[in-house]
Design an enzyme around this catalytic site. Structure first.
Site, PDB file in Angstrom:
ATOM      1  CG  ASP A  11     -22.975  -9.450 -16.408  1.00 56.17           C
ATOM      2  OD1 ASP A  11     -21.705  -9.238 -17.013  1.00 56.17           O
ATOM      3  OD2 ASP A  11     -23.579  -8.924 -15.402  1.00 56.17           O
ATOM      4  CB  SER A  12     -19.322  -9.670 -13.956  1.00 54.19           C
ATOM      5  OG  SER A  12     -20.006  -8.488 -14.224  1.00 54.19           O
ATOM      6  CB  CYS A  74     -20.043 -10.350 -19.388  1.00 52.45           C
ATOM      7  SG  CYS A  74     -18.696  -9.256 -18.665  1.00 52.45           S
ATOM      8  CD  GLU A 154     -24.105  -5.576 -10.106  1.00 57.24           C
ATOM      9  OE1 GLU A 154     -24.693  -6.382  -9.263  1.00 57.24           O
ATOM     10  OE2 GLU A 154     -24.128  -5.985 -11.249  1.00 57.24           O
ATOM     11  CB  CYS A 186     -20.669  -2.232 -19.885  1.00 61.71           C
ATOM     12  SG  CYS A 186     -21.225  -2.901 -17.948  1.00 61.71           S
ATOM     13  CG  HIS A 188     -23.824  -3.857 -15.017  1.00 63.79           C
ATOM     14  ND1 HIS A 188     -23.230  -4.743 -15.636  1.00 63.79           N
ATOM     15  CD2 HIS A 188     -24.042  -3.912 -13.978  1.00 63.79           C
ATOM     16  CE1 HIS A 188     -23.053  -5.883 -14.691  1.00 63.79           C
ATOM     17  NE2 HIS A 188     -23.488  -5.149 -13.622  1.00 63.79           N
TER      18      HIS A 188
HETATM   19  N1  DGL Z   1     -21.446  -6.135 -17.439  1.00 63.08           N
HETATM   20  C1  DGL Z   1     -20.127  -6.325 -17.445  1.00 63.08           C
HETATM   21  C2  DGL Z   1     -19.734  -5.997 -18.845  1.00 63.08           C
HETATM   22  O1  DGL Z   1     -20.639  -5.959 -19.852  1.00 63.08           O
HETATM   23  C3  DGL Z   1     -19.237  -5.546 -16.675  1.00 63.08           C
HETATM   24  C4  DGL Z   1     -19.407  -5.337 -15.251  1.00 63.08           C
HETATM   25  C5  DGL Z   1     -18.162  -5.495 -14.271  1.00 63.08           C
HETATM   26  O2  DGL Z   1     -17.212  -4.622 -14.332  1.00 63.08           O
HETATM   27  O3  DGL Z   1     -18.292  -6.810 -13.917  1.00 63.08           O
HETATM   28  O4  DGL Z   1     -18.805  -5.575 -19.279  1.00 63.08           O
END
Ligand code: DGL
Length: 265
Positions: A11-12, A74, A154, A186, A188
């Site tokens: 993931d990012s 992600c 975050e 997402c 997150h």
């Molecule tokens: N967790 C990432 C997603 O599912 C996005 C977070 C980011 O923008 O880096 O899209």
């Protein structure tokens, strides 16, 4: 034949840990090698070219480390880089994205008005809308970018008044009125799952993506005889830019025995 190599997940940042955690709960014999690209976070505001480049580098790194499967935990990278990762690494390992299993589950539940929230890059890619319409052409899809949610998470502010106010700001927008299901597009956002459910007062089904994704991966690995028959080794967690804050937040997501190792890409 079992395969006791680790499952590669990326993931990012720390959001993909929601998927890794769901997989670890469902598949306790598996070990994971996780990469959070914290140096390039957030992906959601990057160009498709940059997201593709980072995703390919991380995918290659995880496969070189011996991963038996690659999970793009992600949505942004799933929307932009899945096809390319399948092309370049699919002959070595199965590659999973987090969008397809959720789309299938939503279509199977028979929802007709579906909301999707995600990063700008995910919403602009149109990936959810396209795949939902392929699954059922009569579904009405309302997609909305909610870029303020990732930084709040975050920053470790998921349970604060700030996050409640931001959620209210987004969920009250006219775009999302009249939906019967909301996809948290997402990785997150499951951190905010309970708050979102509470805010929507049970009127909208909030799709729990990590569990759905983990179940799909488990079924596919089982069919390919790639599940481990015993726990081999420990989980490993890499980030491209180490900070203590990331480690603290990552522990809140995954568990206290987690330590982060820095690996530049
Ligand atoms: N967790 C990432 C997603 O599912 C996005 C977070 C980011 O923008 O880096 O899209």
């Amino acid at each position: 034949m079992a395969n006791n190599s680790p499952i590669g997940v990326f993931d990012s940042g720390v959001g993909g840990l929601t998927v890794a955690k769901a997989m670890a709960n469902l598949l306790p014999r598996e070990s994971f090698i996780y990469f959070g690209d914290t140096a390039h976070l957030p992906y959601g505001d990057k160009s498709p070219e940059a997201i593709l480049q980072y995703s390919l580098e991380i995918g290659n790194f995880l496969v070189d480390q011996g991963a038996k499967a690659l999970v793009i935990a992600c949505n942004t990278a799933s929307a932009i880089a899945y096809e390319e990762l399948v092309k370049t690494l699919g002959h070595k390992v199965p590659v999973f994205n987090v969008i397809d299993p959720v789309v299938e589950a939503t279509a199977v539940h028979g929802h007709k008005n579906v909301g999707v929230i995600g990063t700008r890059a995910t919403v602009l890619s149109g990936a959810y809308k396209k795949r939902l319409l392929e699954a059922n052409s009569t579904i009405e899809v309302a997609s909305m970018a909610t870029p303020l949610l990732v930084p709040v998470i975050e920053e470790g502010l998921a349970k604060s008044k700030i996050s409640t106010d931001i959620l209210a700001y987004y969920l009250d927008k006219p775009d999302l009125q009249g939906i019967s299901a909301l996809i948290l597009g997402c990785t997150h956002y499951p951190i905010l799952h309970a708050q979102i459910v509470e805010y929507l007062q049970g009127k909208v089904e909030v799709i729990d993506s990590p569990l759905i994704v983990a179940e799909t991966i488990s079924q596919v690995l089982d069919a390919k005889n790639l599940l481990a028959d015993r726990r081999y080794g420990v989980h490993k967690f890499f980030v491209s830019d180490y900070t203590e804050t990331f480690e603290i937040i990552a522990r809140q997501f995954f568990g206290n025995d987690l330590t982060l190792e820095e690996r530049k890409i």
